[in-house]
Scaffold this active site. Structure first.
Site: not given
Length: 479
Positions: A92, A148-150
């Site tokens: 992100h 998060d959400e790499v």
């Protein structure tokens, strides 16, 4: 204050990557946060932080000034709300890597989501961001480093080559960057503990986690925003993290911004169920496991997506969720307390349609947004797609050819003018209410996404009516 809640820390998340509120609104809602049972706030600054020097390009047009940050912290202190800053340091990273000057630090050249963990300059970038934020938050006990959400990790050219060497793995790559960021924090700010979203850790085997230094450096935040949690799965995950060496864990729920990328009204029942489920999770794990819970309130799914529910729209949901956490359930007496806090007669009716519905800060926005969301599009659809005069005598075929029986203008035009006048008036009220709380770009975006398309359909109908009614040379064509 904590009643029967298993969560001693209850943080409200402010997601500033969309619709950041003016400080004057924060001064109004912080006392409400505290009264409802919150004792902290997690501020995800994104591009609203007043970065300086070589990082100045990260600032949004209406970024807070250093004095405004200090005012926010002062307001939080007055209301006994502990502030935890959040800076994304891995995934992100769109608000950073979208800039041409920093695009060379992307993991995958085409996508600005993820930072390339192989480059020294990448670590220097995120530590510089951390340092500037910490300079304005010198007393922070915790600092959230995101992670998060790499997405697309391991898919960059450098990573592909690195992964071909034994015993390298994507998990090792992920943990090494997390460790580097957290080590910087621990070394430079020994009294500040890094927090980290847990999703990138979930599938990493226990032995790999315990073999890294990450469990000694950070406290993971287990997030799940669903209405039906896998309670057994959560208990197993908690056990795995404890065995891996993490001393404390956090939970993260959602009070808004988790049920649809362009959601405009908050489905309170969904979010209440999410929190009641987290209470069950907390009751099924050892008492010294979960330090607290973060009630996330997402404003965009990512930097490039549209706005979801505005903060004032989500306040009733936040009230319900905080009170449920505080009291350990949502019995009738808790519901009555929420109604009293919000100044509404009944939560069940959810009659947030009149401006008298609610006395909390921003309740006028909720009332107007509710009217727009429930009735604007449907009222225009009703006229354009279901009215017998429009569908029978001024269809798209007629409109393209500017053909209409003159008597039908008398049936259609007054209706359309009346509807347009009604919605223009309400839009004016809403615009004024939004301007009090939000910056001009937020007001423009919300109206352009949610109001203007319907108004433009009405205006186009009236324009076509006007042209069809105008005298013109006889073309000799039948309709």
């Amino acid at each position: 204050m904590s009643g029967s809640s298993p969560f001693k820390m209850r943080l409200v998340h402010l997601d500033l990557k969309g619709a950041p509120p003016k400080v004057c609104y924060l001064s109004e809602i912080f006392p409400l946060f505290r009264a409802l049972g919150a004792n902290g706030i997690l501020i995800e600054y994104e591009d609203m932080f007043p970065y300086e020097g070589h990082l100045r390009l990260l600032r949004a047009k209406h970024a807070y000034s250093p004095s405004e940050i200090k005012e926010i912290l002062h307001l939080a202190t007055l209301n006994e709300l502990e502030v935890i800053p959040l800076v994304q340091t891995f995934g992100h990273m769109e608000f950073v890597l979208k800039h041409e000057a920093l695009a060379h630090l992307r993991e995958v050249a085409r996508f600005p989501n993820t930072l390339n963990p192989h480059k020294e300059e990448s670590l220097a970038l995120v530590t510089a961001m951390i340092d500037q934020v910490m300079e304005l938050h010198p007393g922070a006990r915790w600092f959230h480093v995101g992670c998060d959400e790499v997405y697309y990790l391991g898919e960059g050219e450098t990573s592909r080559q690195w992964l071909q060497q034994e015993p390298n793995s994507k998990a090792k790559l992920c943990l090494s960057h997390m460790e580097a960021v957290a080590s910087h924090m621990r070394a430079r700010y020994p009294t500040t503990t890094p927090l980290m979203w847990d999703d990138m850790l979930r599938d990493i085997p226990e032995d790999q986690l315990s073999g890294s230094r990450v469990p000694q450096l950070v406290e993971p935040v287990l997030w799940d925003y669903g209405a039906d949690l896998d309670l057994h799965g959560k208990a197993l995950l908690v056990e795995k993290y404890r065995k891996s060496g993490f001393s404390w864990l956090w939970a993260a729920s959602a009070f808004k911004g988790a049920t649809g990328v362009n959601q405009s009204l908050t489905p309170i029942e969904h979010h209440l169920r999410n929190h009641l489920q987290w209470l069950q999770v907390a009751g099924s794990v050892p008492a010294d496991t979960l330090r607290g819970i973060i009630l996330t309130g997402w404003q965009r799914y990512d930097h490039f997506s549209v706005l979801c529910e505005l903060l004032p729209v989500g306040i009733p949901s936040l009230a319900v969720c905080l009170q449920a956490l505080l009291h350990g359930d949502f019995a009738e007496n808790v519901k009555a307390r929420v109604e009293n806090f919000l100044g509404i007669s009944s939560l069940e009716e959810m009659s947030f349609r009149s401006e008298g519905a609610g006395s909390f800060p921003g309740s006028d926005i909720l009332a107007l947004v509710t009217q727009v969301s429930l009735h604007l599009c449907s009222s225009v659809d009703s006229l354009l797609e279901r009215d017998r005069y429009v569908t029978g005598w001024f269809s798209p075929y007629h409109r393209r050819r500017k053909l209409i029986h003159p008597v039908m203008i008398e049936h259609i035009q007054p209706q359309a003018l009346s509807l347009l006048a009604r919605w223009n008036a309400l839009t004016g009220e809403l615009e004024a209410a939004l301007q009090r709380i939000f910056y001009p770009d937020t007001v423009e975006e919300w109206l352009e996404e949610n109001v203007h398309p319907s108004l433009q359909r009405l205006q186009a109908l009236l324009q076509d009516l006007g042209e069809a009614a105008s005298p013109r040379q006889d073309s000799g064509q039948d309709p």
